[in-house]
Every structure is written in C-alpha cells, then in structure tokens.
Scaffold this motif. Structure first.
Motif, PDB file in Angstrom:
ATOM      1  N   ILE A 100       0.849  -1.209   0.000  1.00 17.57           N
ATOM      2  CA  ILE A 100       0.000   0.000   0.000  1.00 17.57           C
ATOM      3  C   ILE A 100       0.878   1.250   0.000  1.00 17.57           C
ATOM      4  O   ILE A 100       1.878   1.325   0.706  1.00 17.57           O
ATOM      5  CB  ILE A 100      -0.955  -0.044   1.225  1.00 17.57           C
ATOM      6  N   THR A 101       0.511   2.244  -0.808  1.00 15.49           N
ATOM      7  CA  THR A 101       1.314   3.471  -0.844  1.00 15.49           C
ATOM      8  C   THR A 101       1.080   4.284   0.430  1.00 15.49           C
ATOM      9  O   THR A 101       0.064   4.127   1.119  1.00 15.49           O
ATOM     10  CB  THR A 101       0.939   4.369  -2.041  1.00 15.49           C
ATOM     11  N   PHE A 102       2.023   5.186   0.673  1.00 15.74           N
ATOM     12  CA  PHE A 102       1.891   6.070   1.833  1.00 15.74           C
ATOM     13  C   PHE A 102       0.583   6.845   1.771  1.00 15.74           C
ATOM     14  O   PHE A 102      -0.126   6.955   2.764  1.00 15.74           O
ATOM     15  CB  PHE A 102       3.079   7.043   1.906  1.00 15.74           C
ATOM     16  N   ASP A 103       0.232   7.394   0.607  1.00 16.17           N
ATOM     17  CA  ASP A 103      -0.977   8.221   0.498  1.00 16.17           C
ATOM     18  C   ASP A 103      -2.245   7.416   0.788  1.00 16.17           C
ATOM     19  O   ASP A 103      -3.156   7.910   1.449  1.00 16.17           O
ATOM     20  CB  ASP A 103      -1.077   8.857  -0.902  1.00 16.17           C
ATOM     21  N   THR A 104      -2.299   6.186   0.276  1.00 10.89           N
ATOM     22  CA  THR A 104      -3.467   5.336   0.548  1.00 10.89           C
ATOM     23  C   THR A 104      -3.565   5.041   2.039  1.00 10.89           C
ATOM     24  O   THR A 104      -4.634   5.150   2.651  1.00 10.89           O
ATOM     25  CB  THR A 104      -3.370   4.018  -0.249  1.00 10.89           C
TER      26      THR A 104
ATOM     27  N   GLY B  97       4.334  10.351  -2.202  1.00  2.05           N
ATOM     28  CA  GLY B  97       3.464   9.538  -1.347  1.00  2.05           C
ATOM     29  C   GLY B  97       2.504   8.657  -2.126  1.00  2.05           C
ATOM     30  O   GLY B  97       2.018   7.650  -1.613  1.00  2.05           O
ATOM     31  N   GLU B  98       2.235   9.025  -3.380  1.00  2.78           N
ATOM     32  CA  GLU B  98       1.336   8.183  -4.182  1.00  2.78           C
ATOM     33  C   GLU B  98       2.092   7.015  -4.819  1.00  2.78           C
ATOM     34  O   GLU B  98       1.488   6.145  -5.434  1.00  2.78           O
ATOM     35  CB  GLU B  98       0.608   9.009  -5.253  1.00  2.78           C
ATOM     36  N   HIS B  99       3.409   6.992  -4.645  1.00  2.00           N
ATOM     37  CA  HIS B  99       4.202   5.886  -5.197  1.00  2.00           C
ATOM     38  C   HIS B  99       4.911   5.050  -4.119  1.00  2.00           C
ATOM     39  O   HIS B  99       4.895   3.824  -4.159  1.00  2.00           O
ATOM     40  CB  HIS B  99       5.237   6.406  -6.181  1.00  2.00           C
ATOM     41  N   ILE B 100       5.542   5.726  -3.152  1.00  2.00           N
ATOM     42  CA  ILE B 100       6.345   5.012  -2.138  1.00  2.00           C
ATOM     43  C   ILE B 100       5.429   4.209  -1.217  1.00  2.00           C
ATOM     44  O   ILE B 100       4.387   4.692  -0.786  1.00  2.00           O
ATOM     45  CB  ILE B 100       7.213   6.031  -1.346  1.00  2.00           C
ATOM     46  N   SER B 118       4.640  14.270   1.966  1.00  2.00           N
ATOM     47  CA  SER B 118       4.157  13.667   0.721  1.00  2.00           C
ATOM     48  C   SER B 118       3.691  14.754  -0.242  1.00  2.00           C
ATOM     49  O   SER B 118       2.908  15.620   0.129  1.00  2.00           O
ATOM     50  CB  SER B 118       2.989  12.726   1.041  1.00  2.00           C
TER      51      SER B 118
END
Lengths: 356, 356
Positions: A100-104, B97-100, B118
């Motif tokens: 899971i990405t950080f943003d999710t 943040g949408e990738h890591i 992010s």
C-alpha cells in the motif's frame, strides 16, 4: 479453504482482528480477483470483497466463499469498513505495508476506526496447493516446448531481440498468457550481465547465449534459464565454467527436500563454484520461490534459516559471470517434497551446441 | 534543463528544500534511469542519482547533469541522504506519497534527519518537450501501421486473442518495444465492456470489433482505439451510435487548444452523445494525458478546471456501450498547440467494413 485458514493463522500470530488486502496477487490468491481495484477484507469471523460496480458481477461469480459488497458514492470503502469494524469489534487492523502506498495508508488511517498495523504477507503463498502446482507445472511445460523450438530457430546473424520476439510469440502459441517477466537474451560478452535484457546485438558463431524466460499460465509463473553455444565453443574457459555451474546446480537440486534450510541449499551450489575458483563471479542468490509472482518467498540465499517445506516451489539458478568474457547460468523450477524434489522444467541441462 | 527547473518550481510551490524520487517513470524522465532500483534526489542546489553497483556505470553515462553516488553496505542510502541533508541544511524533504509504499516511508522516516512531506508530482510531466513529442509521435505512427495491418489480417473465425497476438507481434516488427498496456479486443456483445481484454471469443461476420491498443517506443506510449465492422453491419443501432461517437470525438478534437479547460472539452463530446440519447451509456472520462505512462495528468473529465497548455498530449476517446448489444469507441492522441491541436494518430475515423 486452506488459503483463508493460512491467512487467519497469520492474523493470530500477529495478534490482529482483521486484515485489509490490496495487492492484486493476494486478492487473486484469496478471492480470484486479479485487479488493482477493490479490496479483500478478512476478519476472524468473515471474509469480504469490496469492489465498485464494474467488478461486482464478476466477483460474485468467482468468489463464492466471500460476502461481496459494492461501493458507491455514499457507500464508500471507508464507510463499509467502519461498519464492519463496529459490528465485529475490530481493534487491530493489519494491512500490506510493503504494497500500500503512503498516500493510501494516510487516507485510510485518517478515516478507519481501528489501529492500522503493517504486516508482511510474504509467507502466505509459499505452500502451494495441488491446483497451484498444476498451474506452475503447465507453465514450466510450455516453457520447455518454447525452449526446444528456440534451439531449432536460433541462428548466427539474428539479433537478441529477434530471439526474444520469437519467444514471446511461441509462449502465446503454446497456450501461455504471456511472458512472466522481461526476457533475458544475452550473447557473447553480454552473457556477463546477469540481467542482460535482449538487445539489438547480433548473435555470432562461437558465442554462448543465455536465455532466461518464464511463462505466465493462468496467472502462475515458470522461470527457466539455459546457456548454449552457437556452432562451437570459442572460449575454453566458458566450457569449463559451464561444467562447474551444471554440477553446482545439480548438487543443489539433489539435496532439496523438506526440512533443509534455504541457506544450506545455497551453500551447496556456492561451495562447488567457490572450490572451482569462480566464487567471486557468482554474485546473486541461488534462487527464489515462484508462483503467482515470479519472485516469492522463500529466497534461497546465503545463510537463510528458512526451512524448506513440502509444497514450496523454488528456482535453482547458479551462474558465473566474467566481465568482458561472458557468462553461464542454468535455472530450473523445483517442487519440494517430503524426501526429495521434482524438477518441473524438463529441458536438458547438458551443454547444447546449436547450428552455427 | 527544463525538466529539472519544472521540478524545482514544484519544490518552491510546496515550500520544500528537496525531493526524493523513487518512481521509475519520474527517474527516467529526470535522469534517464528506468528502474525500480535507485533514487533521484533533487535539492534546491544540486541533483543526485543514488544507485547500487549494478547501475553505477550506466547512470554515470546517461545522467551527465547529476552527481552519481554508489551505495554500499556502509554507504547506505540513508547515510548518503543524511550527509546531504546536513551539508545543504535540508529541513523539509518531499517524497512521492502516491508511489512510495508505507513500509519504505516508515524506514526512511525513522532514519532521515528531515521532515518528510508527501507531495504529488502528477503535473510534472504534463508539458512535453520537443524530443518527448517526437517519441509519442513515433509511437502513434507505429500504431497506425499496426492497425492498418490488422484491418487486412482480421477475418471472421479468428479469436480475439489471435488478433491480440498479431497486434503484439506487429508492434515489435514495426519497431515498437512492446504494447503499452493490455490490449483490448472486444467483438460483438463484448464491445459493451469498455475494458474487454481480448478473450477466446470467436469474431463473427456482422459484428463490430473494438480494438484499443498502444505502442511503447523508447518508453513513450501511444494509445488508440478504433471500432470497425466484419463484412457488414448486422445491428443498425450500432451504426447510428458509430456516427454519434465519431461526431462527438471530432467536435472535441476540433476545440482542443491552449486555454480551454479539460472539462469544457469533455462537455463538448458528452453533450453530443447526450443529445443523441445515449448519455447514460458513456460512463467514463473523455480522455487522459499520455507520455511515459499511458495515463498521465491531465484527465479530460466532467467539470475538470485544468487548463490545457501548449505541449500537453491527451487522448480523446468517447464511447457508447449498450449492455448485451455491443459498443463503439474512437480514440486519438492529440498534441495541444496554441490555437489548435495536432492529431498524432492518423488512421481514418470513418466506419471501416473489413472482409467478413
């Protein structure tokens, strides 16, 4: 239902009340849903698939053991999860932090009324069911057919890319869905790159060619490597190395069975290569688990304490790479049994000389 | 160095001192490194690529404007970053943040001596350079060649998958690296699935066939869709729909230029379809940006306030899908210019009748 009970065992070990699964390979493994969309949510009591309208009918059909819930503008993922969290009194909620990405994570963590804890599911898929083994076997069988075609097809003067394209074409013609990863075709000096993806280089008489490819069959992967010579062997050293790699690979395979550690198997191959004087030119792990993904748990790596178990499928792929000269790698897929193992890739490991 | 200055503008807007970039597409965009390994690190003062030994020589060659640093067991990524953080007094450090993944963030955040924030880089690649436009143009041109071959090749009695395989083969034969996404071949009733990936269904006389595919050329993508008829048109309604979709697509394309909003363009196509009575059967966005990824910023979606700018490349792909009957979609790639636009995909949008 072994897959779900395996997962629930992991919940118990990690002291979790539920887990939210987002990775396509684990959603496919558990609920037959291979997609970036949707979530599988498994609690101690029940199991759900939460998807939007596009997937609802398909999941309803394919995941009979799951409660399927459709999201909408009002009935969002977060609302659905919070309702189940309340109803089943879920305190600790696991998630796949390596996927899971950080943003999710950040969005979910803001909204969900449970403590979110990252856990690794890498061991979840390591013991294959009979049905899964059959898929990998079939993928390996297709790989063997494709490889034997390539031995007939390849000629000096072709580019590595031409050979790659023929591999892709044949994989589909033989019933594979597609290649299971970017194909390596490394000839001559390029054989020294362990990950030498096919290039425009022209293949020449006297060179060694290393082909490393896999077949995706019903979302299960095979992975095999062979090195062979075009017409004759120009470099005597490479011929010597070939025999060393072949012996190392064979010895490792002969010792695979339930109960030994991955590190022990790695050491068997590595020591043979070391004793022959090529130790510093074998710079990667001996192998890795294989299944829905090309690289799965467990790694066969130096010192690994992981104990091999019946039903694991692993690759065994020692290699020696001499900069500016070339390289050799031989790789099979191997099913771990109680007292021995079964090699699923059947192509000969003897040094083949093709038309040159 | 426009790419780097675009990035530094984003740093300024977000009040960041530096950004750590992990996504393969942004690493490729900035530093010519298309890999899951390694990081690009850009501060207000300098720019770095941090990679392990496998990539060092290649990056040194390909990313001349960057300081290239090799990681090792002692000189870890975290140590290297902390040294630069100290030397350049970096307080606020952006990351994708949408990738890591959460786990990667968690490890970095534990060790790095800066505040991690992010940010979204989705707009970074939206304005294409001349060199980038040439790549997309070439990808589109290959797509046109492949499509015109398929119109000759396809026959009733073939499966959708057979057509897909021929598309893949021709993409490579015409100089493409590979297909830029899983190819859609949806015939007859299956045309009603906007994302109907090629299946074993046999294509029959009288049916409409929708083919949606793209070409990856030097890591840049094209994306095109055409719908055509096998021999004759069995369903008069579909013929009507075809004309509506064609008009909607044409009107949208004719209005694309710098200064209009993405939402305005979406509305032009959507209203034509709505007025013809098929509004509820056009359930997706009109289009999306395209470049290194198949889906990039900006989306052409209902109400989007994003203003189109010179140098953006977007798809325009209205569609109408009637459950149990079939569907039509027509898609081109379009370069936004100051007062108009250039359609990069040149294949005819008239209803083609192929041999049936």
């Amino acid at each position: 239902m072994t897959k779900l009970s395996n997962l629930r065992k992991l919940l118990e070990i990690n002291e979790l009340d539920a887990i939210l699964i987002a990775s396509p390979y684990n959603k496919f493994y558990l609920a037959n849903l291979y997609s970036g969309s949707g979530y599988v949510f498994v609690t101690n009591k029940s199991q759900y698939v939460i998807v939007d309208a596009r997937y609802y009918a398909q999941v309803k059909e394919n995941a009979k053991d799951f409660i399927v819930i459709e999201t909408s503008k009002i009935n969002t993922l977060e609302n659905i999860l919070n309702r189940i969290i309340r109803e089943e009194d879920i305190q600790k909620l696991g998630f796949e932090g390596e996927h899971i990405t950080f943003d999710t994570f950040f969005c979910l963590n803001m909204q969900l009324q449970a403590l979110m804890i990252s856990i690794s599911l890498k061991s979840l898929r390591s013991l294959k069911s009979e049905a899964e083994i059959k898929m990998i076997e079939e993928a390996a069988l297709i790989g063997d057919k494709v490889y034997s075609h390539i031995l007939e097809y390849i000629e000096p003067g072709m580019s590595e890319r031409q050979v790659e394209n023929e591999l892709v074409r044949m994989i589909k013609e033989c019933g594979g869905k597609k290649e299971s990863f970017d194909i390596i075709v490394a000839s001559g000096e390029r054989g020294a790159f362990p990950h030498g993806k096919a290039s425009d280089k022209i293949i020449q008489t006297g060179e060694f060619v290393t082909i490393d490819f896999g077949v995706n069959f019903n979302n299960y992967c095979s992975d095999m490597t062979r090195t062979f010579a075009m017409g004759y062997v120009k470099d005597r050293q490479l011929k010597e190395i070939y025999e060393v790699v072949r012996k190392a690979q064979e010895a490792a395979v002969q010792n695979i069975r339930a109960g030994v550690t991955a590190g022990e198997i790695d050491a068997i191959a590595r020591n043979i290569i070391k004793e022959a004087g090529w130790g510093e030119y074998f710079g990667h792990n001996l192998g890795h688990g294989i299944g829905i993904m090309v690289h799965e748990h467990p790694d066969l790596s130096p010192g690994s304490p992981v104990v091999l178990e019946e039903g694991m499928v692993v690759t065994v792929e020692p290699g020696v790479y001499i900069p500016s000269i070339g390289g050799v790698r031989i790789e099979d897929d191997v099913l771990v049994n109680k007292n021995s193992c079964v090699v699923l890739t059947k192509s000969s490991r003897d040094l083949m000389i093709v038309k040159g």
